[in-house]
Design a protein around this motif. Structure first.
Motif, PDB file in Angstrom:
ATOM      1  N   VAL A  92       0.770  -1.493   0.200  1.00 40.80           N
ATOM      2  CA  VAL A  92       0.244   0.378  -0.193  1.00 40.80           C
ATOM      3  C   VAL A  92       0.707   0.703   0.541  1.00 40.80           C
ATOM      4  O   VAL A  92       1.471   1.486   0.416  1.00 40.80           O
ATOM      5  CB  VAL A  92      -0.511  -0.758   1.179  1.00 40.80           C
ATOM      6  CG1 VAL A  92      -1.561   1.582   1.613  1.00 40.80           C
ATOM      7  CG2 VAL A  92      -2.289  -0.806   1.123  1.00 40.80           C
ATOM      8  N   VAL A  93       0.282   2.102  -1.058  1.00 44.43           N
ATOM      9  CA  VAL A  93       1.441   3.479  -0.289  1.00 44.43           C
ATOM     10  C   VAL A  93       0.003   5.002  -0.655  1.00 44.43           C
ATOM     11  O   VAL A  93      -1.205   4.453  -1.492  1.00 44.43           O
ATOM     12  CB  VAL A  93       1.655   3.921  -2.445  1.00 44.43           C
ATOM     13  CG1 VAL A  93       1.868   5.869  -2.014  1.00 44.43           C
ATOM     14  CG2 VAL A  93       3.221   3.538  -2.680  1.00 44.43           C
ATOM     15  N   ILE A  94       0.117   5.049   0.428  1.00 41.50           N
ATOM     16  CA  ILE A  94      -1.168   6.086   0.692  1.00 41.50           C
ATOM     17  C   ILE A  94      -0.679   7.622   0.300  1.00 41.50           C
ATOM     18  O   ILE A  94       0.411   8.400   0.976  1.00 41.50           O
ATOM     19  CB  ILE A  94      -0.906   6.362   2.246  1.00 41.50           C
ATOM     20  CG1 ILE A  94      -1.082   4.792   2.734  1.00 41.50           C
ATOM     21  CG2 ILE A  94      -2.919   6.911   2.839  1.00 41.50           C
ATOM     22  CD1 ILE A  94      -2.179   4.471   4.426  1.00 41.50           C
ATOM     23  N   ASP A  95      -1.522   8.607  -0.171  1.00 38.72           N
ATOM     24  CA  ASP A  95      -0.505  10.346  -0.532  1.00 38.72           C
ATOM     25  C   ASP A  95      -1.357  10.207   1.045  1.00 38.72           C
ATOM     26  O   ASP A  95      -2.013   9.928   1.655  1.00 38.72           O
ATOM     27  CB  ASP A  95      -2.760  10.489  -1.085  1.00 38.72           C
ATOM     28  CG  ASP A  95      -1.722  11.748  -1.913  1.00 38.72           C
ATOM     29  OD1 ASP A  95      -0.624  12.496  -2.780  1.00 38.72           O
ATOM     30  OD2 ASP A  95      -2.743  13.032  -1.565  1.00 38.72           O
ATOM     31  N   LYS A  96       0.035  11.715   0.876  1.00 34.46           N
ATOM     32  CA  LYS A  96       0.090  12.317   2.410  1.00 34.46           C
ATOM     33  C   LYS A  96      -1.609  13.134   2.981  1.00 34.46           C
ATOM     34  O   LYS A  96      -2.265  13.296   1.841  1.00 34.46           O
ATOM     35  CB  LYS A  96       0.908  13.561   2.439  1.00 34.46           C
ATOM     36  CG  LYS A  96       0.736  14.533   1.435  1.00 34.46           C
ATOM     37  CD  LYS A  96       0.374  15.833   1.941  1.00 34.46           C
ATOM     38  CE  LYS A  96      -0.493  16.432   1.148  1.00 34.46           C
ATOM     39  NZ  LYS A  96      -1.512  17.148   1.770  1.00 34.46           N
ATOM     40  N   GLY A 114       3.119  -6.533  10.719  1.00 31.23           N
ATOM     41  CA  GLY A 114       2.605  -8.200  10.945  1.00 31.23           C
ATOM     42  C   GLY A 114       2.752  -9.208   9.768  1.00 31.23           C
ATOM     43  O   GLY A 114       2.638 -10.213   9.773  1.00 31.23           O
ATOM     44  N   ALA A 115       1.930  -8.537   8.319  1.00 28.65           N
ATOM     45  CA  ALA A 115       1.841  -9.095   7.310  1.00 28.65           C
ATOM     46  C   ALA A 115       3.168  -8.793   6.231  1.00 28.65           C
ATOM     47  O   ALA A 115       2.845  -9.626   5.442  1.00 28.65           O
ATOM     48  CB  ALA A 115       0.631  -7.955   6.581  1.00 28.65           C
ATOM     49  N   GLY A 116       3.694  -8.682   6.594  1.00 28.07           N
ATOM     50  CA  GLY A 116       5.192  -8.644   5.392  1.00 28.07           C
ATOM     51  C   GLY A 116       5.069  -7.997   4.959  1.00 28.07           C
ATOM     52  O   GLY A 116       5.601  -8.020   3.360  1.00 28.07           O
ATOM     53  N   ARG A 117       3.966  -6.853   4.933  1.00 28.01           N
ATOM     54  CA  ARG A 117       3.959  -5.717   3.211  1.00 28.01           C
ATOM     55  C   ARG A 117       4.423  -4.216   3.915  1.00 28.01           C
ATOM     56  O   ARG A 117       3.995  -3.921   4.898  1.00 28.01           O
ATOM     57  CB  ARG A 117       2.096  -5.640   3.592  1.00 28.01           C
ATOM     58  CG  ARG A 117       1.241  -6.672   3.418  1.00 28.01           C
ATOM     59  CD  ARG A 117       1.758  -7.917   2.020  1.00 28.01           C
ATOM     60  NE  ARG A 117       2.748  -8.221   1.959  1.00 28.01           N
ATOM     61  CZ  ARG A 117       2.301  -9.390   0.769  1.00 28.01           C
ATOM     62  NH1 ARG A 117       2.370  -9.424   0.076  1.00 28.01           N
ATOM     63  NH2 ARG A 117       3.836 -10.159   0.711  1.00 28.01           N
ATOM     64  N   LEU A 118       4.108  -3.812   2.320  1.00 25.11           N
ATOM     65  CA  LEU A 118       5.451  -2.792   2.182  1.00 25.11           C
ATOM     66  C   LEU A 118       3.833  -1.879   2.258  1.00 25.11           C
ATOM     67  O   LEU A 118       2.824  -1.573   2.013  1.00 25.11           O
ATOM     68  CB  LEU A 118       5.641  -2.148   1.330  1.00 25.11           C
ATOM     69  CG  LEU A 118       6.638  -0.302   0.281  1.00 25.11           C
ATOM     70  CD1 LEU A 118       7.670  -0.720   0.234  1.00 25.11           C
ATOM     71  CD2 LEU A 118       5.130  -0.185   0.013  1.00 25.11           C
ATOM     72  N   LEU A 119       4.691  -0.482   3.204  1.00 22.39           N
ATOM     73  CA  LEU A 119       3.514   0.718   3.450  1.00 22.39           C
ATOM     74  C   LEU A 119       4.457   2.263   3.431  1.00 22.39           C
ATOM     75  O   LEU A 119       5.098   1.831   4.462  1.00 22.39           O
ATOM     76  CB  LEU A 119       2.874   0.573   5.392  1.00 22.39           C
ATOM     77  CG  LEU A 119       1.988   1.211   5.049  1.00 22.39           C
ATOM     78  CD1 LEU A 119       0.885   1.670   4.555  1.00 22.39           C
ATOM     79  CD2 LEU A 119       1.560   0.830   6.876  1.00 22.39           C
ATOM     80  N   SER A 120       4.173   2.629   2.487  1.00 26.12           N
ATOM     81  CA  SER A 120       4.638   3.673   2.525  1.00 26.12           C
ATOM     82  C   SER A 120       3.907   5.436   1.634  1.00 26.12           C
ATOM     83  O   SER A 120       2.065   4.610   2.012  1.00 26.12           O
ATOM     84  CB  SER A 120       5.221   4.153   1.223  1.00 26.12           C
ATOM     85  OG  SER A 120       6.320   5.369   0.696  1.00 26.12           O
ATOM     86  N   VAL A 121       4.586   5.948   2.663  1.00 31.39           N
ATOM     87  CA  VAL A 121       2.806   8.191   2.470  1.00 31.39           C
ATOM     88  C   VAL A 121       3.667   8.142   1.446  1.00 31.39           C
ATOM     89  O   VAL A 121       5.138   8.360   1.345  1.00 31.39           O
ATOM     90  CB  VAL A 121       3.356   8.037   3.285  1.00 31.39           C
ATOM     91  CG1 VAL A 121       2.186   8.820   3.392  1.00 31.39           C
ATOM     92  CG2 VAL A 121       2.442   7.261   4.831  1.00 31.39           C
TER      93      VAL A 121
END
Length: 362
Positions: A92-96, A114-121
């Motif tokens: 997941v990428v989230i807009d700021k 916990g899920a080993g997923r990429l999360l970036s903003v």
């Protein structure tokens, strides 16, 4: 991951989705914009006839052929949409901004970890030309020890719109719109401050939410002032920075957003700012002052670097261009500012918090 091309699903096709995320995703090697979730299918297909359009985010999250979900929707929807995408096993990428509260951001970070997923903003203004140029000057010590930094992002928008940012709802107002940009840039340069003082104002006729802010950040032997307003017609300095050896002043906003809105795609020569800053330095010897002014060397802006970095993180295991840790620190500053405004005083950041770690590039 073994695949060399990642399929991307974009949720939201308003200004951010259409003008920033979609073209930058398309420009990134290793990424392919495959699906857009929007109520305006005709708008998406006019721009990207090869892209599939869905009406609901849940339809996208159920797709097994989507590797990365990008959320470019109103601020108060970031948390539920990101949570659902992570639950479905997507990166997941989230807009700021990250979310509308730091607690929501922490929950998303914990879920992704916990899920080993990429999360970036999408803190894209780390790649503004003026910011990269200032960062280079500070790293080179050109200004000596910095004693004051003023960062402004002013606009002249006297009419209150019917857009969600101008409505009284979580994540609305200029502090949550432009505050994340200015806070993230300062955090990149100097780390986390000791304390924050924020003043908000609602200045326009008929305005429901804040459209002007003044924030002061406390550092050792350094004064940082952040300002933004919707009622400034006369150009103000984007940056004004003073040090023991001289000053750097820059007018004009990085051109990349305007170019993308105009439909330009990143090409060679991208990101060059036609309005360079001015350096005024002391070139004298001993106690003799000799102030000289010249055009500051400017680094080209590079918005494409964000999604290129996301692709590298997923395909090659490189560090993400914006970590969830650093984005969470911006949320901490946003909330500390609101606490300051509500209490009418300086508010210190908690000692020992992870937010006090200095993170430079991530």
């Amino acid at each position: 991951m073994k695949t060399q091309t990642l399929s991307v699903g974009l949720v939201g096709y308003g200004m951010a989705g259409r003008s920033l995320h979609a073209p930058l995703i398309q420009a990134a090697p290793g990424l392919e914009l495959a699906v857009v979730v929007s109520r305006h299918a005709e708008r998406v297909q006019a721009d990207h006839p090869e892209v599939e359009v869905l009406s609901k985010a849940a339809q996208l999250f159920a797709r097994r052929d989507i590797d990365l979900v990008v959320i470019a929707t109103p601020n108060d929807t970031h948390f539920p949409l990101a949570k659902a995408a992570l639950t479905a096993g997507r990166h997941v990428v989230i807009d700021k901004p990250f979310s509308v509260t730091a607690s929501e951001a922490r929950l998303l970070k914990s879920q992704a970890d916990g899920a080993g997923r990429l999360l970036s903003v999408f803190h894209n203004r780390r790649w503004d030309s003026d910011f990269l140029s200032l960062k280079a000057l500070l790293e080179e010590g050109t200004l000596g020890r910095v004693v004051a930094l003023e960062s402004r992002f002013d606009r002249f928008r006297p009419a209150v719109t019917d857009r969600w940012r101008d409505h009284h709802k979580p994540g609305g107002g200029i502090w949550y719109d432009l505050g994340p940009h200015l806070l993230d840039q300062v955090r990149q340069l100097f780390g986390m401050p000791k304390a924050v003082l924020l003043e908000l104002a609602t200045s326009r006729e008929g305005a429901e939410v804040d459209d002007d802010f003044l924030a002061l950040l406390e550092y050792d032997r350094l004064r940082v002032t952040l300002q933004a307003s919707s009622l400034v017609a006369e150009p103000t300095p984007r940056f004004r920075v003073h040090g023991t050896r001289g000053s750097f002043v820059k007018y004009g906003v990085d051109p990349q957003e305007a170019w993308l809105k105009a439909g330009q795609a990143p090409t060679s020569g991208w990101g060059v700012d036609a309005s360079p800053g001015t350096l005024t330095l002391d070139t004298g010897e001993g106690e003799t002052l000799a102030l000289t002014s010249r055009e500051a060397p400017m680094v080209a802006g590079d918005y494409p670097a964000f999604y290129a970095g996301i692709a590298a993180a997923l395909l090659e295991g490189a560090p993400p261009p914006v970590t969830s840790e650093s984005a969470l620190e911006v949320m901490t500053l946003l909330e500390t500012g609101l606490d300051s405004y509500r209490q009418g005083r300086w508010v210190k950041l908690k000692d020992g918090s992870s937010a006090l770690r200095r993170l430079h590039s991530r």
